[in-house]
Design a protein around this motif. Structure first.
Motif, PDB file in Angstrom:
ATOM      1  N   UNK A  55      26.795  34.758  -5.743  1.00  0.00           N
ATOM      2  CA  UNK A  55      27.900  35.566  -6.274  1.00  0.00           C
ATOM      3  C   UNK A  55      27.530  37.041  -6.286  1.00  0.00           C
ATOM      4  N   UNK A  56      26.319  37.343  -6.710  1.00  0.00           N
ATOM      5  CA  UNK A  56      25.874  38.748  -6.697  1.00  0.00           C
ATOM      6  C   UNK A  56      25.885  39.296  -5.268  1.00  0.00           C
ATOM      7  N   UNK A  57      25.375  38.517  -4.319  1.00  0.00           N
ATOM      8  CA  UNK A  57      25.360  38.977  -2.919  1.00  0.00           C
ATOM      9  C   UNK A  57      26.770  39.227  -2.412  1.00  0.00           C
ATOM     10  N   UNK A  80      31.034  31.350 -13.181  1.00  0.00           N
ATOM     11  CA  UNK A  80      30.721  30.910 -11.821  1.00  0.00           C
ATOM     12  C   UNK A  80      30.839  29.386 -11.791  1.00  0.00           C
ATOM     13  N   UNK A  81      31.668  28.893 -10.875  1.00  0.00           N
ATOM     14  CA  UNK A  81      31.846  27.454 -10.709  1.00  0.00           C
ATOM     15  C   UNK A  81      31.400  27.093  -9.305  1.00  0.00           C
ATOM     16  N   UNK A  82      30.489  26.118  -9.194  1.00  0.00           N
ATOM     17  CA  UNK A  82      29.938  25.733  -7.898  1.00  0.00           C
ATOM     18  C   UNK A  82      29.351  26.943  -7.184  1.00  0.00           C
ATOM     19  N   UNK A  83      28.653  27.804  -7.938  1.00  0.00           N
ATOM     20  CA  UNK A  83      27.985  28.989  -7.396  1.00  0.00           C
ATOM     21  C   UNK A  83      28.950  29.912  -6.666  1.00  0.00           C
ATOM     22  N   UNK A  84      30.153  30.025  -7.212  1.00  0.00           N
ATOM     23  CA  UNK A  84      31.174  30.850  -6.569  1.00  0.00           C
ATOM     24  C   UNK A  84      32.162  31.364  -7.621  1.00  0.00           C
TER      25      UNK A  84
END
Length: 196
Positions: free
Chosen positions: A148-150, A85-89
């Motif tokens: 990311x999970x959402x 995950x980079x930058x929460x994405x």
């Protein structure tokens, strides 16, 4: 079970690549067939083309440039994603995979009445993500709300298939993870994947 194992990391010797190797070995050891799709090694172009976007709401979707990857998705019973995950994405290449391959007529249909899209990936029964993030657990979950999970569970998985076995396993604080912590995480990956 036939598993499409998608790796999204530019470095061949990355920790994500190690996770993918462990997952592949474990799955094959349990008798599953694994189709390893390394997006960088296969030179996947994440950019949605003009013709693809232009045909997004018409019949049929122009899948000429991605038909091989679509065929592999349609042939799978399960999907296992491996990525950082980079930058929460997602990494851009994985986002592009969703944009171009999880397309109308493939992963979903548009509701002609304008309602919720209709899932089309009936072949996919398992949708797992094996990921890592540089941030500590509390930042990802409490501060950011685990985006990311959402996105994966409520967005992509729920809109494209029904009755999925969805799981996500993450190694948090990756930037400061010791070799021992990484080895323990690989054992967690092995243990989880062996349940498939």
């Amino acid at each position: 079970m036939r598993i499409l194992l998608v790796l999204a990391h530019p470095l061949e010797e990355s920790f994500a690549a190690s996770v993918a190797r462990v997952a592949k070995e474990t799955l094959e050891g349990r008798g599953h067939t694994v189709d390893m799709l390394d997006l960088y090694r296969e030179d996947f172009d994440p950019r949605l083309s003009e013709s693809e976007r232009g045909s997004y709401f018409s019949e049929p979707y122009d899948d000429a440039e991605v038909s091989g990857w679509i065929a592999r998705l349609k042939a799978a019973d399960g999907l296992v994603l491996v990525f950082p995950q980079w930058w929460f994405n997602f990494p851009a290449i994985l986002k592009g995979f969703f944009d171009r391959v999880f397309a109308p007529g493939v992963a979903f249909e548009h509701d002609s009445a304008g309602g919720r899209i209709i899932p089309r990936l009936g072949n996919i029964r398992l949708f797992w993500a094996l990921t890592s993030t540089g941030s500590p657990w509390w930042v990802v979950h409490l501060y950011m709300g685990n985006p990311v999970r959402r996105l994966l569970k409520r967005g992509i998985a729920a809109f494209c298939a029904k009755g999925l076995d969805f799981r996500m396993l993450a190694l948090h604080d990756m930037d400061r993870a010791t070799e021992d912590k990484r080895k323990r995480h690989l054992e967690r990956v092995r243990a989880l994947v062996s349940r498939i």
